[in-house]
Design an enzyme around this catalytic site. Structure first.
Site, mmCIF file in Angstrom:
data_model
loop_
_atom_site.group_PDB
_atom_site.id
_atom_site.type_symbol
_atom_site.label_atom_id
_atom_site.label_comp_id
_atom_site.label_asym_id
_atom_site.label_seq_id
_atom_site.Cartn_x
_atom_site.Cartn_y
_atom_site.Cartn_z
ATOM 1 N N GLY A 48 45.840 43.817 13.661
ATOM 2 C CA GLY A 48 45.923 43.641 15.081
ATOM 3 C C GLY A 48 46.053 45.459 15.497
ATOM 4 O O GLY A 48 45.966 46.330 14.722
ATOM 5 N N SER A 87 49.845 37.134 10.297
ATOM 6 C CA SER A 87 49.242 36.747 9.190
ATOM 7 C C SER A 87 47.858 37.367 9.477
ATOM 8 O O SER A 87 47.109 36.778 10.495
ATOM 9 C CB SER A 87 49.288 35.415 8.825
ATOM 10 O OG SER A 87 48.302 35.103 7.750
ATOM 11 N N LYS A 117 67.321 31.117 13.007
ATOM 12 C CA LYS A 117 68.550 30.506 12.788
ATOM 13 C C LYS A 117 69.796 31.222 13.073
ATOM 14 O O LYS A 117 70.642 30.686 13.823
ATOM 15 C CB LYS A 117 68.581 30.443 11.016
ATOM 16 C CG LYS A 117 70.016 29.752 10.575
ATOM 17 C CD LYS A 117 69.797 29.357 8.985
ATOM 18 C CE LYS A 117 71.052 29.083 8.367
ATOM 19 N NZ LYS A 117 71.909 30.031 8.054
ATOM 20 N N TYR A 157 45.322 32.694 1.610
ATOM 21 C CA TYR A 157 45.582 32.159 3.022
ATOM 22 C C TYR A 157 46.300 30.687 3.005
ATOM 23 O O TYR A 157 47.150 30.291 3.674
ATOM 24 C CB TYR A 157 44.348 32.500 3.963
ATOM 25 C CG TYR A 157 44.429 32.279 5.049
ATOM 26 C CD1 TYR A 157 45.403 32.838 6.139
ATOM 27 C CD2 TYR A 157 43.894 31.023 5.992
ATOM 28 C CE1 TYR A 157 45.366 32.658 7.411
ATOM 29 C CE2 TYR A 157 43.900 30.754 7.153
ATOM 30 C CZ TYR A 157 44.767 31.548 7.899
ATOM 31 O OH TYR A 157 44.745 31.379 9.313
ATOM 32 N N LYS A 161 49.785 29.405 3.852
ATOM 33 C CA LYS A 161 50.203 28.726 5.036
ATOM 34 C C LYS A 161 51.003 27.263 4.556
ATOM 35 O O LYS A 161 51.709 26.844 5.364
ATOM 36 C CB LYS A 161 48.915 28.351 5.832
ATOM 37 C CG LYS A 161 48.286 29.710 6.383
ATOM 38 C CD LYS A 161 49.152 29.997 7.581
ATOM 39 C CE LYS A 161 48.806 31.276 8.579
ATOM 40 N NZ LYS A 161 49.546 31.681 9.620
HETATM 41 P P1 NAD Z 1 44.867 38.492 13.812
HETATM 42 O O1 NAD Z 1 44.439 38.966 12.492
HETATM 43 O O2 NAD Z 1 44.150 39.107 14.921
HETATM 44 O O3 NAD Z 1 46.281 38.555 14.119
HETATM 45 C C1 NAD Z 1 47.339 38.540 13.095
HETATM 46 C C2 NAD Z 1 48.172 39.684 13.477
HETATM 47 O O4 NAD Z 1 49.294 39.546 12.630
HETATM 48 C C3 NAD Z 1 47.804 41.141 13.496
HETATM 49 O O5 NAD Z 1 48.150 41.625 14.698
HETATM 50 C C4 NAD Z 1 48.576 41.715 12.321
HETATM 51 O O6 NAD Z 1 48.323 43.184 12.311
HETATM 52 C C5 NAD Z 1 49.696 40.885 12.344
HETATM 53 N N1 NAD Z 1 50.491 40.965 10.979
HETATM 54 C C6 NAD Z 1 49.910 40.653 9.787
HETATM 55 N N2 NAD Z 1 50.650 40.951 8.734
HETATM 56 C C7 NAD Z 1 51.945 41.316 9.427
HETATM 57 C C8 NAD Z 1 53.057 41.812 8.913
HETATM 58 N N3 NAD Z 1 53.698 41.477 7.707
HETATM 59 N N4 NAD Z 1 54.179 42.130 9.684
HETATM 60 C C9 NAD Z 1 53.979 42.049 10.824
HETATM 61 N N5 NAD Z 1 52.785 41.740 11.526
HETATM 62 C C10 NAD Z 1 51.770 41.334 10.643
HETATM 63 O O7 NAD Z 1 44.627 36.853 13.636
HETATM 64 P P2 NAD Z 1 44.674 35.519 14.813
HETATM 65 O O8 NAD Z 1 43.378 35.036 14.646
HETATM 66 O O9 NAD Z 1 45.303 36.333 15.804
HETATM 67 O O10 NAD Z 1 45.488 34.751 14.235
HETATM 68 C C11 NAD Z 1 47.064 34.824 14.391
HETATM 69 C C12 NAD Z 1 47.797 33.645 13.893
HETATM 70 O O11 NAD Z 1 47.114 32.311 14.054
HETATM 71 C C13 NAD Z 1 47.601 33.556 12.205
HETATM 72 O O12 NAD Z 1 49.038 33.283 11.602
HETATM 73 C C14 NAD Z 1 46.713 32.638 11.882
HETATM 74 O O13 NAD Z 1 46.817 32.146 10.697
HETATM 75 C C15 NAD Z 1 46.789 31.676 12.836
HETATM 76 N N6 NAD Z 1 45.637 31.033 13.032
HETATM 77 C C16 NAD Z 1 44.559 31.513 13.630
HETATM 78 C C17 NAD Z 1 43.026 30.839 13.919
HETATM 79 C C18 NAD Z 1 41.935 31.365 14.510
HETATM 80 O O14 NAD Z 1 40.884 30.767 14.619
HETATM 81 N N7 NAD Z 1 42.076 32.685 15.080
HETATM 82 C C19 NAD Z 1 43.154 29.618 13.201
HETATM 83 C C20 NAD Z 1 44.261 29.185 12.639
HETATM 84 C C21 NAD Z 1 45.281 29.651 12.608
#
Ligand code: NAD
Length: 328
Positions: A48, A87, A117, A157, A161
């Site tokens: 991000g 993530s 918690k 991944y 999860k």
């Molecule tokens: P994204 O990569 O845009 O956002 C993930 C964010 O998490 C990023 O800003 C990244 O910098 C941050 N991050 C990663 N590791 C980190 C850490 N160790 N500490 C702090 N921040 C951390 O992805 P997204 O598409 O916005 O997805 C967000 C969440 O939704 C994820 O958990 C993903 O698994 C879940 N998700 C997304 C989709 C989708 O279609 N976009 C589908 C299923 C699940």
């Protein structure tokens, strides 16, 4: 604790959004602020960027904290709700950062749960349709256990999860934390990165630049795509409820990857050709959520049809890409 969302009577005043500077996280922060909540956006900017929440920086109640969730995590003051979204999510990202992805799904989730918690907060885990793997049941219901290759490249991944879901459940059962699990299906919209490797940003970027649209395999594999505003509404409805889930949030409108590419080509008015390229290892054949549980327990159904959602997304990408494209 309840918030005010879509007429759902609620009121979580202080919300921690991990991964808040990512694609979905930034939309969550924006929406929560709009509803009058205070928001702590925590992110290490791995995938991000601060730019995603730049427009929120001056808003009262918004704080951006740079922090790696797998390290030491401390939040002063009360927290009513933790939305755990940190993530990497795009295959290109998590294949580039396999260990970081496993760590944030395991250690990061442990820390986020520990914080919930400590604060007595409700906790929502952003899980994924990827826990279903290459599914042998279609559409996928929450009762399906999945078909995941634990040593395949995508396992960093999927298994992270699945572990995160297990850990969340253990915190609920052993520590009494008020947890919920949302299984998000493919979500798209503004603020996806043009080069994040996911199909929609890739096709839109290629169509806008007049490059061939790279469809993997023969393009018959399917996905069901949900516009980000619908996903955010579903997540916040779950947060506002007392339901533990897991619950699917996604748009059941299923389409083949070739149809998706052709639709984007038509909506952009592009004359790009389609180029078939190799399919990634363990790429799922089909993907469609059964959303009956979300409808029954949360009163949630997706509202934005594929054409409207793609139009909004394309308009945003056009603005970004045409403004920044180097002159040729
Ligand atoms: P994204 O990569 O845009 O956002 C993930 C964010 O998490 C990023 O800003 C990244 O910098 C941050 N991050 C990663 N590791 C980190 C850490 N160790 N500490 C702090 N921040 C951390 O992805 P997204 O598409 O916005 O997805 C967000 C969440 O939704 C994820 O958990 C993903 O698994 C879940 N998700 C997304 C989709 C989708 O279609 N976009 C589908 C299923 C699940």
């Amino acid at each position: 604790m309840r918030h005010d969302l879509d007429g759902i009577a609620v009121a979580a005043r202080r919300v921690l959004v991990t991964g808040g500077a990512g694609f979905i996280g930034s939309h969550l922060c924006e929406r929560l602020l709009g509803e009058g909540a205070s928001v702590i956006c925590m992110d290490n900017f791995l995938t991000g960027s601060p730019g995603n929440v730049e427009h929120l920086l001056g808003r009262p109640g918004f704080r951006l904290v740079e922090c790696d969730l797998t390290g030491y995590v401390h939040v002063p003051g009360p927290v009513d709700l933790v939305l755990h979204f940190a993530s990497a999510a795009s295959p290109a990202d998590y294949l580039r950062h396999p260990i970081a992805t496993l760590k944030v799904g395991s250690i990061g989730t442990l820390h986020a749960l520990g914080l919930a918690k400590e604060k007595g907060a409700r906790f929502v885990l952003a899980s994924t349709s990827e826990v279903y793997g290459d599914p042998l049941e279609h559409p996928q219901r929450e009762t399906y256990w999945g078909n995941v290759n634990p040593v395949g490249p995508r396992s960093v991944y999927d298994e992270a999860k699945r572990f995160a879901e297990s850990l969340t459940t253990a915190y609920r059962n052993s520590h009494g934390v008020d947890t919920a699990i949302v299984r998000i299906f493919n979500t798209y919209g503004p603020r996806m990165r043009p080069h994040d490797g996911r199909a929609i940003p890739t096709f839109v970027r290629q169509a806008i630049y007049g490059e061939p649209l790279t469809v993997t395999g023969d393009g018959t594999q399917t996905r069901s795509i949900c516009y980000v505003d619908d996903t955010v509404r579903g997540v916040l409805a779950l947060a506002a409820s007392d339901f533990a889930g897991p619950v699917n949030i996604g748009n059941p409108a299923e389409l083949s990857m070739l149809t998706l590419a052709e639709t984007i080509r038509r909506l952009t008015g592009s004359d790009s050709s389609v180029k078939f390229v190799d399919r990634p290892v363990d790429d799922p054949e089909v993907r469609r959520p059964d959303t009956a549980l979300a409808a029954a327990r949360l009163g949630w159904t997706p509202q934005v049809d594929v054409t409207s959602g793609l139009r909004r997304t394309i308009a945003w990408f056009e603005q970004q890409l045409l403004a920044t494209r180097p002159a040729s």
